[in-house]
Design a protein around this motif. Structure first.
Motif, PDB file in Angstrom:
ATOM      1  N   LEU A 135       0.842  -1.058   0.037  1.00  0.00           N
ATOM      2  CA  LEU A 135       0.112  -0.033   0.112  1.00  0.00           C
ATOM      3  C   LEU A 135       0.895   1.257   0.014  1.00  0.00           C
ATOM      4  N   ASP A 136       1.290   1.691  -1.127  1.00  0.00           N
ATOM      5  CA  ASP A 136       1.944   2.954  -1.466  1.00  0.00           C
ATOM      6  C   ASP A 136       1.151   4.287  -1.186  1.00  0.00           C
ATOM      7  N   SER A 137      -0.162   4.145  -1.021  1.00  0.00           N
ATOM      8  CA  SER A 137      -0.959   5.290  -0.860  1.00  0.00           C
ATOM      9  C   SER A 137      -1.206   5.622   0.577  1.00  0.00           C
ATOM     10  N   PHE A 138      -0.411   4.974   1.439  1.00  0.00           N
ATOM     11  CA  PHE A 138      -0.871   5.431   2.739  1.00  0.00           C
ATOM     12  C   PHE A 138      -0.745   6.818   3.276  1.00  0.00           C
ATOM     13  N   GLY A 139       0.236   7.587   2.502  1.00  0.00           N
ATOM     14  CA  GLY A 139       0.290   8.947   2.831  1.00  0.00           C
ATOM     15  C   GLY A 139      -0.779   9.759   2.297  1.00  0.00           C
ATOM     16  N   ASP A 140      -1.495   9.279   1.419  1.00  0.00           N
ATOM     17  CA  ASP A 140      -2.606  10.128   0.721  1.00  0.00           C
ATOM     18  C   ASP A 140      -3.504  10.847   1.978  1.00  0.00           C
ATOM     19  N   VAL A 141      -3.818  12.047   1.744  1.00  0.00           N
ATOM     20  CA  VAL A 141      -4.556  12.874   2.921  1.00  0.00           C
ATOM     21  C   VAL A 141      -5.889  13.088   2.481  1.00  0.00           C
ATOM     22  N   PHE A 142      -6.926  12.873   2.815  1.00  0.00           N
ATOM     23  CA  PHE A 142      -8.502  12.878   2.508  1.00  0.00           C
ATOM     24  C   PHE A 142      -8.926  14.092   3.190  1.00  0.00           C
ATOM     25  N   GLY A 143      -8.586  15.422   2.771  1.00  0.00           N
ATOM     26  CA  GLY A 143      -8.907  16.646   3.296  1.00  0.00           C
ATOM     27  C   GLY A 143     -10.438  16.987   3.471  1.00  0.00           C
ATOM     28  N   ILE A 144     -11.505  16.133   2.749  1.00  0.00           N
ATOM     29  CA  ILE A 144     -12.664  16.257   3.093  1.00  0.00           C
ATOM     30  C   ILE A 144     -13.014  14.985   3.432  1.00  0.00           C
ATOM     31  N   TYR A 145     -13.776  14.876   4.571  1.00  0.00           N
ATOM     32  CA  TYR A 145     -14.109  13.748   5.362  1.00  0.00           C
ATOM     33  C   TYR A 145     -15.591  13.915   5.670  1.00  0.00           C
ATOM     34  N   LEU A 146     -16.367  13.182   5.205  1.00  0.00           N
ATOM     35  CA  LEU A 146     -17.888  13.197   5.077  1.00  0.00           C
ATOM     36  C   LEU A 146     -18.509  11.854   5.929  1.00  0.00           C
ATOM     37  N   ALA A 147     -19.493  11.804   6.247  1.00  0.00           N
ATOM     38  CA  ALA A 147     -20.250  10.705   6.866  1.00  0.00           C
ATOM     39  C   ALA A 147     -21.558  10.813   6.713  1.00  0.00           C
ATOM     40  N   LEU A 148     -22.050   9.513   5.985  1.00  0.00           N
ATOM     41  CA  LEU A 148     -23.291   9.098   5.482  1.00  0.00           C
ATOM     42  C   LEU A 148     -24.036   8.316   6.481  1.00  0.00           C
ATOM     43  N   SER A 149     -25.301   8.916   7.041  1.00  0.00           N
ATOM     44  CA  SER A 149     -25.937   8.120   7.925  1.00  0.00           C
ATOM     45  C   SER A 149     -27.341   8.501   7.911  1.00  0.00           C
ATOM     46  N   GLY A 150     -28.131   7.783   8.401  1.00  0.00           N
ATOM     47  CA  GLY A 150     -29.676   7.765   8.267  1.00  0.00           C
ATOM     48  C   GLY A 150     -30.484   6.973   9.400  1.00  0.00           C
ATOM     49  N   ASP A 151     -31.151   7.480  10.030  1.00  0.00           N
ATOM     50  CA  ASP A 151     -32.154   6.677  10.948  1.00  0.00           C
ATOM     51  C   ASP A 151     -32.913   5.980  10.406  1.00  0.00           C
ATOM     52  N   GLY A 152     -32.794   4.610  10.559  1.00  0.00           N
ATOM     53  CA  GLY A 152     -33.910   3.523   9.961  1.00  0.00           C
ATOM     54  C   GLY A 152     -33.155   2.843   8.790  1.00  0.00           C
ATOM     55  N   PHE A 153     -31.979   3.326   8.154  1.00  0.00           N
ATOM     56  CA  PHE A 153     -31.446   2.779   7.174  1.00  0.00           C
ATOM     57  C   PHE A 153     -30.448   1.776   7.662  1.00  0.00           C
ATOM     58  N   SER A 154     -30.602   0.439   6.781  1.00  0.00           N
ATOM     59  CA  SER A 154     -29.553  -0.470   6.879  1.00  0.00           C
ATOM     60  C   SER A 154     -28.068  -0.370   6.224  1.00  0.00           C
ATOM     61  N   TYR A 155     -27.118  -1.110   6.719  1.00  0.00           N
ATOM     62  CA  TYR A 155     -25.803  -0.640   6.096  1.00  0.00           C
ATOM     63  C   TYR A 155     -26.102  -0.843   4.629  1.00  0.00           C
ATOM     64  N   ALA A 156     -26.715  -1.832   4.272  1.00  0.00           N
ATOM     65  CA  ALA A 156     -26.845  -2.262   2.770  1.00  0.00           C
ATOM     66  C   ALA A 156     -27.336  -1.031   2.016  1.00  0.00           C
ATOM     67  N   GLN A 157     -28.339  -0.219   2.289  1.00  0.00           N
ATOM     68  CA  GLN A 157     -28.816   1.080   1.846  1.00  0.00           C
ATOM     69  C   GLN A 157     -27.791   1.980   1.782  1.00  0.00           C
ATOM     70  N   LEU A 158     -27.369   2.140   3.009  1.00  0.00           N
ATOM     71  CA  LEU A 158     -26.187   3.219   3.184  1.00  0.00           C
ATOM     72  C   LEU A 158     -24.939   3.107   1.975  1.00  0.00           C
ATOM     73  N   HIS A 159     -24.573   1.531   1.867  1.00  0.00           N
ATOM     74  CA  HIS A 159     -23.572   1.372   1.078  1.00  0.00           C
ATOM     75  C   HIS A 159     -24.110   1.457  -0.360  1.00  0.00           C
ATOM     76  N   GLU A 160     -25.331   1.293  -1.016  1.00  0.00           N
ATOM     77  CA  GLU A 160     -25.640   1.655  -2.257  1.00  0.00           C
ATOM     78  C   GLU A 160     -25.497   3.046  -2.378  1.00  0.00           C
ATOM     79  N   THR A 161     -25.829   4.031  -1.602  1.00  0.00           N
ATOM     80  CA  THR A 161     -25.930   5.355  -1.576  1.00  0.00           C
ATOM     81  C   THR A 161     -24.476   5.916  -1.466  1.00  0.00           C
ATOM     82  N   ALA A 162     -23.513   5.158  -0.751  1.00  0.00           N
ATOM     83  CA  ALA A 162     -22.103   5.769  -0.641  1.00  0.00           C
ATOM     84  C   ALA A 162     -21.382   5.272  -2.133  1.00  0.00           C
ATOM     85  N   LYS A 163     -21.789   4.271  -2.708  1.00  0.00           N
ATOM     86  CA  LYS A 163     -21.219   3.773  -4.086  1.00  0.00           C
ATOM     87  C   LYS A 163     -21.645   4.976  -5.180  1.00  0.00           C
ATOM     88  N   LEU A 164     -22.852   5.222  -4.971  1.00  0.00           N
ATOM     89  CA  LEU A 164     -23.308   6.398  -6.188  1.00  0.00           C
ATOM     90  C   LEU A 164     -22.376   7.628  -5.895  1.00  0.00           C
TER      91      LEU A 164
END
Length: 947
Positions: free
Chosen positions: A53-82
């Protein structure tokens, strides 16, 4: 090279030598990959393949969190992929990563009683499922003018279809389906992967990095616009929260720093207007603005971004940028007041000052060259400072010798009444002349006093707090949470879930992002994520303002300690520079793990005994319990059971074993066989686990082929450094780190070490020492260049000796100012001291050169010293005044405060050195006798000015 070994995983971290840069580093990684690939054949069976893993030093200067009350991890994952697909198309976005993803899994739970009753080998079940959903070429057929592909219908189109798979080869004419022997459920991987929560809700973290050379602010605006466009396509109720948004922080930081820069410019120009008059002040101020604009153009051409370091360098260089112009304008004014023609005076002044000013400018730039050319992380971090100093001072010299004389000829006017007066006949000049004459007459007493003050300052410097880099003022901090090594991730998560609910109720807390099982994605350059560990969790706490952090951090730590006394909680703000880890670290190295733990316990006992040490621990954590089944060789052979069969059966029973994949869209969902929950959670039932015996033709209890089950202790984590086992006891400081280190060092170094064992220091001491060593490695050549430049300017050794003898005396002002303000002597203070050296030498060159000119003009030595020093009082004094006052806007900035204090206090005293000690040393080294008091009192004022 360091490594961290844990059950089922070993992580090797390779630190590349500092001599390699962004251009040559890819070749190093390619060579590393080849060597790692060559080593795969030497790995034991079941290990690997290794991943680089030579991308260890990459810096992700924007860090967002996708969440939703009542949503499953599968639903969150599909939206995150979009979001990932869409955001990768945004300008200047390099990569988009996700964290906290819980992978869907289909479980086949096979009760041992049912398996025994049916007499079905597990291998038959697994064989029935293997390859059911894998795509294979099915050929094509020619139909008329077309050729049609043949695509068989997938055998597993739904989870229910898995149960309808026939188990072949069970004998007795029976037909068994998978549903007859297993309960099939669809869920998420168990135990879970590292978990992310945002304000108490399950979430998926989304990190966005910027392309190399990209504009993070432009990228941030584009990302926000794209997210606003996508929101209409997202399910109602989903929330995309912000954990860290670097573009906003950059914009706010630049805005604040530009304000500080404008304030500093205003202060410098205001000082010039008061000290040199309106016309002269405006003329020099115009040159200053031209220099700043030209510097911005040079920065743009060299690819130097506007950030904290580069903008801070502009503030540092402000006073030095006007220094050259002050000398030129001062010479033109005096020449015109003496009746000279403006044009001829300007040409004469430029001719006489070109090389001295160039030499002084070169010396001032070289003072920063050591840090700019340092081949370490700190040098890379501060490289832009050196470039900005080089551009700004170089351009100021060019403009001072071109634009400033032109504007001086056009706009400078001399008051006829002032022209008739002695320009150096004012009260200030006469007082200085009198004091200087006394110092030269009492030269040995003056030098003795300076020597005493220097010795006292060196002694007092040991009481100055030491630091590496200060903490950030970002209104956000982390809380690291450790429980006993080996704790299940779900237990750690439950603790943190209760803790974060209490933290969110505290006044001033705006949000809490929790990661369990490892650190967060690397959203900050100075942030180092913790490696995967089920006993670890971290909260990122966002507050409404920075000032609350000092109150909230100890409050949260105390709350966790009170409710979870066996846990360790460490709250830390972000740091502004290289470093990381604990404040004090002692690395113990040797071959035997048990001896290393004993030595570590001794070191930790010393640390705990100090009342100002906290968070005492080591990086191996606690030993963990393991269950070791001992195989009965004879009984196992009689049953036809091998060691691998036992391992496979235990793995399937308690952890689960992959037996196939289920394809759903673009997702491959693993199918895992395991025992039902009652059989998995009861360790006492391990003896009754059913294992298939080929010779018996059925299942038998595991106890028939295992003679004993022993519970033992082993190291859950083993760290190595350069392939040698290394344990690191460590602690943080309550208060000043350097004082704690000075107390602990002799006690820890006094501990006896067995032969073959060594101890070395890490932590802040190592980071600071490495940075200073890298800096010291570049100092000798830069100092030699400084000396050579001064020697070339004077074509002599005595004048450079005078100038450089005053440099150590700057320590007096530095020590006094740091002690008075309580600021630490860290890396930025070192930069301030280096800049101070450049300023001292620069002012010394101007003064000594003027004294030489006076003597060359035929004046007696003592008179030349007085007249030359008086003629340089205003340029040197104004430079010092503008520098000291120009540093005021930097005092509230925690990053530059220690450097500003060092320059302000050091330069204030260094100016006295230049104006008093330099003339005294000149008189001593050139053996110039003092005139009588009568001669001094009746000494004629300056009648000729040579610059």
């Amino acid at each position: 090279m360091t490594s961290l070994s844990a059950p089922g995983r070993s992580t090797i971290t390779v630190s590349i030598k500092d001599q390699y840069n962004a251009r040559t580093l890819p070749q190093v990684w390619d060579e590393l990959r080849r060597k790692v690939g060559d080593a795969q054949v030497r790995l034991p069976p079941g290990a690997g393949p290794s991943i680089v893993l030579d991308s260890f030093g990459d810096v992700f200067g924007i860090y967002l969190a996708l969440s939703g009350d009542g949503f499953s991890y599968a639903q969150l994952h599909e939206t995150a992929k979009l979001l990932q697909r869409e955001l990768l198309l945004v300008r200047d976005v390099a990569s988009v990563t996700m964290s906290g993803v819980q992978r869907e899994t289909i479980y086949l739970e096979i009760p041992r009683a049912r398996l025994a009753a049916l007499g079905v080998p597990e291998s038959r079940i697994y064989a029935a499922l293997a390859g059911k959903n894998l795509m294979r070429p099915s050929g094509a057929v020619e139909v008329g003018r077309e050729r049609l592909r043949i695509i068989p219908q997938p055998s597993l189109e739904s989870v229910e279809a898995i149960g309808n798979v026939v188990i072949e080869g069970v004998g007795s004419g029976r037909q068994l389906f998978v549903r007859d022997v297993a309960t099939i459920t669809r869920g998420y991987e168990d135990p879970p992967a590292p978990i992310v929560r945002f304000n108490g809700q399950p979430a998926i973290g989304i990190g966005i990095s910027t392309v190399s050379g990209g504009n993070v602010v432009v990228m941030g605006d584009a990302v926000q616009k794209r997210i606003a466009d996508i929101k209409a396509r997202l399910p109602v109720g989903l929330e995309l929260g912000t954990v860290y948004f670097q573009p906003d922080i950059v914009v706010r930081g630049i805005r604040e720093f530009v304000t500080s820069l404008m304030q500093a410019v205003g202060i410098v120009v205001g000082c010039l207007l008061l000290a040199m008059g309106v016309r002269s002040g405006l003329l020099i101020g115009a040159g200053l603005f031209l220099t700043i604009l030209a510097t911005f153009m040079a920065m743009s051409g060299a690819g130097v971004a506007l950030e904290r370091i580069s903008l801070g360098a502009l503030v540092i260089a402000l006073s030095m940028m006007v220094d050259n112009a002050i000398v030129v304008v001062e010479g033109i004014l005096i020449g015109m007041e003496r009746g000279g023609d403006a044009e001829h005076v300007a040409v004469d002044i430029v001719g006489k000052t070109t090389w001295p000013l160039l030499g002084g400018t070169a010396v001032a730039v070289l003072a920063f060259a050591a840090i700019g050319l340092s081949q370490d992380a700190t040098g890379e971090y501060c490289f832009s400072l050196f470039l900005v100093i080089l551009f700004s001072l170089g351009l100021s010299w060019i403009l001072a010798l071109t634009v400033t004389p032109l504007l001086g000829v056009m706009f400078l006017k001399v008051n006829p009444a002032a022209a008739a007066k002695d320009p150096y006949g004012g009260m200030l000049y006469r007082s200085y002349r009198s004091i200087l004459a006394g110092c030269v007459r009492m030269r040995w007493a003056t030098l003795g006093l300076m020597a005493v003050l220097l010795v006292l300052s060196i002694y007092a410097f040991r009481f100055v707090p030491q630091s590496f880099f200060p903490d950030s003022t970002t209104p956000q901090f982390t809380v690291d949470y450790w429980v006993r090594q080996g704790t299940d991730l779900r237990k750690t998560s439950a603790d943190l879930q209760a803790i974060e609910q209490r933290v969110m109720k505290l006044e001033g807390v705006k949000g809490v992002t929790t990661t369990v099982g490892q650190g967060s994605i690397r959203f900050l350059l100075t942030y180092s994520p913790e490696t995967p560990n089920t006993a670890y969790g971290q909260m990122i706490v966002t507050v409404d303002r920075f000032e609350r952090m000092a109150e909230l951090m100890p409050k949260i730590e105390a709350d966790i300690t009170a409710n979870y006394p066996e846990a360790l909680a460490i709250a830390n703000p972000y740091v502004l520079g290289p470093g990381g880890g604990s404040d004090v670290e002692a690395r113990l190295r040797g071959p035997d793990h048990r001896v290393l733990r004993q030595l570590s316990d001794q070191v930790k006992a010393v640390m705990r005994a100090d009342p100002y040490a906290r968070d005492v621990r080591d990086d191996w954590r606690e030993p963990v319990m393991v269950v070791r089944p001992r195989m009965a060789q004879v009984a196992a052979a009689q049953a036809g059971v091998a060691r691998s069969d036992i391992a496979q059966t235990l793995n399937r029973t308690f952890s689960g074993m992959p037996v196939g994949v289920f394809r759903e869209g673009d997702e491959l969902i693993p199918m895992v066989a395991r025992a039902p929950s009652p059989e998995r959670i009861d360790i006492d039932a391990i003896r009754d686990v059913q294992i298939w015996s080929p010779l018996a033709g059925g299942t038998i209890p595991l106890r028939q082929v295992v003679s004993d089950f022993r519970t033992e202790w082993e190291d859950g984590i083993v760290a190595r450094r350069n392939r040698l086992p290394t344990i690191t006891p460590q602690a943080n400081a309550i208060g000043n780190v350097s004082q704690l280190f000075r107390r602990l060092r002799p006690k820890i170094e006094a501990l006896p070490l067995p032969p073959g064992y060594t101890m070395e220091w890490g932590g802040e001491h190592e980071s600071s020492s490495e940075a200073q060593a890298a800096l010291a490695g570049k100092l000798p050549p830069t100092l030699i260049l400084m000396v050579l430049i001064v020697i070339l300017l004077f074509n002599s050794l005595r004048q450079p000796a005078i100038i450089f003898l005053t440099v150590p005396l700057g320590m007096i002002g530095i020590t006094a100012s740091l002690l008075a303000t309580g600021q630490p002597f860290g890396f930025m203070a070192i930069l301030g001291a280096l800049s101070l050296v450049g300023m001292q030498i620069r002012n010394g060159i101007v003064l000594v050169e003027e004294i030489d000119s006076q003597i060359a003009g035929g004046k007696e030595g003592f008179q030349a010293i007085l007249d030359g020093s008086v003629s340089r009082l205003r340029p040197v004094g104004i430079t010092a005044l503008t520098t000291v006052l120009g540093m005021i806007p930097l005092l509230p900035d925690v990053f530059f405060a220690s450097m500003a204090v060092t320059i302000m206090g050091g330069l204030a005293f260094a100016t006295l050195l230049t104006l008093l000690v330099v003339p005294v040393l000149y008189a001593v080294i050139f053996r110039i006798p003092s005139s009588s008091p009568r001669a001094r009192a009746t000494a004629e004022p300056v009648t000729e000015v040579q610059v």
